[in-house]
Every structure is written in structure tokens, then in C-alpha cells.
Design a protein around this motif. Structure first.
Motif, PDB file in Angstrom:
ATOM      1  N   ALA A 171      -0.046   4.241  -2.351  1.00  0.00           N
ATOM      2  CA  ALA A 171      -0.305   5.259  -1.326  1.00  0.00           C
ATOM      3  C   ALA A 171      -1.804   5.463  -1.120  1.00  0.00           C
ATOM      4  O   ALA A 171      -2.271   5.581   0.018  1.00  0.00           O
ATOM      5  CB  ALA A 171       0.373   6.571  -1.701  1.00  0.00           C
ATOM      6  N   ILE A 172      -2.567   5.491  -2.208  1.00  0.00           N
ATOM      7  CA  ILE A 172      -4.027   5.650  -2.103  1.00  0.00           C
ATOM      8  C   ILE A 172      -4.621   4.487  -1.309  1.00  0.00           C
ATOM      9  O   ILE A 172      -5.437   4.690  -0.406  1.00  0.00           O
ATOM     10  CB  ILE A 172      -4.678   5.741  -3.499  1.00  0.00           C
ATOM     11  CG1 ILE A 172      -4.316   7.064  -4.168  1.00  0.00           C
ATOM     12  CG2 ILE A 172      -6.198   5.593  -3.412  1.00  0.00           C
ATOM     13  CD1 ILE A 172      -4.687   7.143  -5.646  1.00  0.00           C
ATOM     14  N   ASN A 173      -4.201   3.275  -1.632  1.00  0.00           N
ATOM     15  CA  ASN A 173      -4.709   2.098  -0.921  1.00  0.00           C
ATOM     16  C   ASN A 173      -4.395   2.162   0.569  1.00  0.00           C
ATOM     17  O   ASN A 173      -5.247   1.849   1.409  1.00  0.00           O
ATOM     18  CB  ASN A 173      -4.142   0.812  -1.529  1.00  0.00           C
ATOM     19  CG  ASN A 173      -4.688   0.556  -2.918  1.00  0.00           C
ATOM     20  OD1 ASN A 173      -5.770   1.018  -3.272  1.00  0.00           O
ATOM     21  ND2 ASN A 173      -3.923  -0.160  -3.730  1.00  0.00           N
ATOM     22  N   ARG A 174      -3.193   2.597   0.901  1.00  0.00           N
ATOM     23  CA  ARG A 174      -2.816   2.690   2.322  1.00  0.00           C
ATOM     24  C   ARG A 174      -3.581   3.813   3.027  1.00  0.00           C
ATOM     25  O   ARG A 174      -3.981   3.667   4.175  1.00  0.00           O
ATOM     26  CB  ARG A 174      -1.318   2.906   2.463  1.00  0.00           C
ATOM     27  CG  ARG A 174      -0.550   1.651   2.103  1.00  0.00           C
ATOM     28  CD  ARG A 174       0.836   1.705   2.615  1.00  0.00           C
ATOM     29  NE  ARG A 174       1.577   0.532   2.152  1.00  0.00           N
ATOM     30  CZ  ARG A 174       2.833   0.325   2.448  1.00  0.00           C
ATOM     31  NH1 ARG A 174       3.498   1.183   3.186  1.00  0.00           N
ATOM     32  NH2 ARG A 174       3.444  -0.744   1.995  1.00  0.00           N
ATOM     33  N   LEU A 175      -3.751   4.935   2.337  1.00  0.00           N
ATOM     34  CA  LEU A 175      -4.523   6.040   2.917  1.00  0.00           C
ATOM     35  C   LEU A 175      -5.960   5.603   3.178  1.00  0.00           C
ATOM     36  O   LEU A 175      -6.521   5.882   4.234  1.00  0.00           O
ATOM     37  CB  LEU A 175      -4.505   7.253   1.991  1.00  0.00           C
ATOM     38  CG  LEU A 175      -3.239   8.094   2.046  1.00  0.00           C
ATOM     39  CD1 LEU A 175      -3.126   8.977   0.815  1.00  0.00           C
ATOM     40  CD2 LEU A 175      -3.217   8.938   3.305  1.00  0.00           C
ATOM     41  N   ASN A 176      -6.545   4.926   2.201  1.00  0.00           N
ATOM     42  CA  ASN A 176      -7.926   4.461   2.368  1.00  0.00           C
ATOM     43  C   ASN A 176      -8.044   3.468   3.526  1.00  0.00           C
ATOM     44  O   ASN A 176      -9.029   3.485   4.256  1.00  0.00           O
ATOM     45  CB  ASN A 176      -8.437   3.837   1.073  1.00  0.00           C
ATOM     46  CG  ASN A 176      -8.703   4.871   0.000  1.00  0.00           C
ATOM     47  OD1 ASN A 176      -8.764   6.070   0.273  1.00  0.00           O
ATOM     48  ND2 ASN A 176      -8.842   4.423  -1.229  1.00  0.00           N
ATOM     49  N   ALA A 177      -7.033   2.640   3.694  1.00  0.00           N
ATOM     50  CA  ALA A 177      -7.063   1.668   4.784  1.00  0.00           C
ATOM     51  C   ALA A 177      -6.796   2.329   6.137  1.00  0.00           C
ATOM     52  O   ALA A 177      -7.354   1.906   7.149  1.00  0.00           O
ATOM     53  CB  ALA A 177      -6.020   0.573   4.532  1.00  0.00           C
ATOM     54  N   THR A 178      -5.984   3.372   6.144  1.00  0.00           N
ATOM     55  CA  THR A 178      -5.573   3.999   7.402  1.00  0.00           C
ATOM     56  C   THR A 178      -6.513   5.103   7.851  1.00  0.00           C
ATOM     57  O   THR A 178      -7.045   5.067   8.960  1.00  0.00           O
ATOM     58  CB  THR A 178      -4.143   4.573   7.269  1.00  0.00           C
ATOM     59  OG1 THR A 178      -3.282   3.555   6.801  1.00  0.00           O
ATOM     60  CG2 THR A 178      -3.639   5.089   8.597  1.00  0.00           C
TER      61      THR A 178
END
Length: 196
Positions: A171-178
Motif C-alpha cells: 500500500a505504501i508503494n502504491r501510495l507513493n507512486a500514485t
């Protein structure tokens, strides 16, 4: 009758398996667990995300600025109080009382103003957390759907679980990417107040 039931049960099982296999394969390919329950550490999600780290830096900087301003004003007030104390013996009591009352009013106003600034800082920090939650919700919903999960639970509220169902890092990785740090034109959902 029994044969019909068995046939229906087998048909249902086959249908469930047929729909579950693509989801599981997709989930596994995405590094997601094969589980109907996922867990997440919301504190870590916020604190370790680029968004949360930006908010923490801004809050720390603004708090530091406010603390320095408080110390400067306190120093000025201490000096003013000292000056007033030193002048008291040679002043008319009524004139001193007037200056002392004005000084007290000044101190109270300083406290009111600085308390309001501190409350505004805390409120801004809370508003940023609300924005983060709103931005995280669709990402967590996507993770849930991709994993074939029906629920995401707060990890600290779960008595016992395997770490494999924790999707905080994904989730952190996706938030950072989004949404990145929540600035730089990153798409954030509007707050309910703005939508009205």
C-alpha cells in the motif's frame, strides 16, 4: 435427490474455483496474499509514506518556528517586565498600575494568539491526515479487490495473524507512486467540504 444435491454442490464449487483462480493468480503476481482478510498498519502507512513524511516535516518546521517565536516574545516580555519592576519605586502608584495592567493585557493577548496558532497547526495536521485517508481509500479498495479479500483490518487490533496477510508495504508503494507526497499536482480526492 442426493445426486442432484451433489451435482449442484460440485457445480457451485467448480464455479467458485473458476472465478477464484484468476483472482489468486493475479493477486500472487502482484505480490498480494491469497486471503479474504488483509491487515494494515495505518500508523506505518501514514508515517512511512511520502505524503506522511512531508506532513511530518512541515508540522515539525512550523512547530519549530512557533517555538522560536514564543521564546523571542517571552524574552521581550521578560525584559519589559524587568524594566517595569525597576521603574516602579520612582513612579506614581496610579501610573504604575496603569502600565502593569497594560502589560498583563499584553501577556494575555500573547498567550491567546500563540495558543490559536498552535491549535491551527494541529488542525492543519489533522486535515492533512484526513486528505491522506481519502487518498488511501481507493488504493486499499483496489488491493482488497486484487487479493480477493473482503475486509482490511487494522493490524494492531488483530490478536493473532500471519504476517503474509499484511499489505502495508504494498500500500505504501502504491501510495507513493500514485499520490506521491500529496503535492506536485498529484491527484488527491476532494474533501467532502469542497465537493458540496
Amino acid at each position: 435427490m442426493r445426486r442432484l444435491r451433489r451435482a449442484l454442490v460440485m457445480l457451485i464449487r467448480g464455479a467458485v474455483l473458476a472465478t477464484a483462480i484468476p483472482v489468486v493468480a493475479t493477486a500472487q503476481q502482484l505480490g498480494l496474499p491469497d486471503s479474504v482478510i488483509l491487515t494494515i498498519s495505518s500508523d506505518r502507512l501514514f508515517n512511512d509514506s511520502a505524503f506522511g513524511q512531508r506532513v511530518a516535516r512541515e508540522f515539525e518546521a512550523a512547530s519549530g518556528d512557533l517555538a522560536r517565536e514564543n521564546r523571542r516574545i517571552e524574552q521581550e516580555l521578560t525584559e519589559e517586565e524587568q524594566d517595569l519592576t525597576e521603574r516602579r519605586p520612582e513612579m506614581d502608584p496610579a501610573a504604575f498600575r496603569e502600565l502593569a495592567d497594560a502589560f498583563d493585557a499584553k501577556v494575555k493577548e500573547f498567550r491567546r494568539t500563540q495558543d490559536a496558532k498552535a491549535r491551527a497547526l494541529v488542525q492543519k495536521n489533522e486535515e492533512e491526515q484526513v486528505k491522506f485517508i481519502q487518498a488511501a481509500r481507493p488504493i486499499l479498495t483496489d488491493l482488497m479487490r486484487e487479493a480477493g479479500a473482503g475486509v482490511v483490518l487494522e493490524r494492531s487490533s488483530v490478536f493473532l495473524s500471519v504476517t503474509a496477510i499484511d499489505v502495508t508495504e504494498v500500500a505504501i508503494n502504491r501510495l507513493n507512486a500514485t499520490i506521491q507526497d500529496g503535492r506536485n499536482g498529484a491527484a488527491l480526492p476532494e474533501t467532502p467540504d469542497k465537493q458540496q
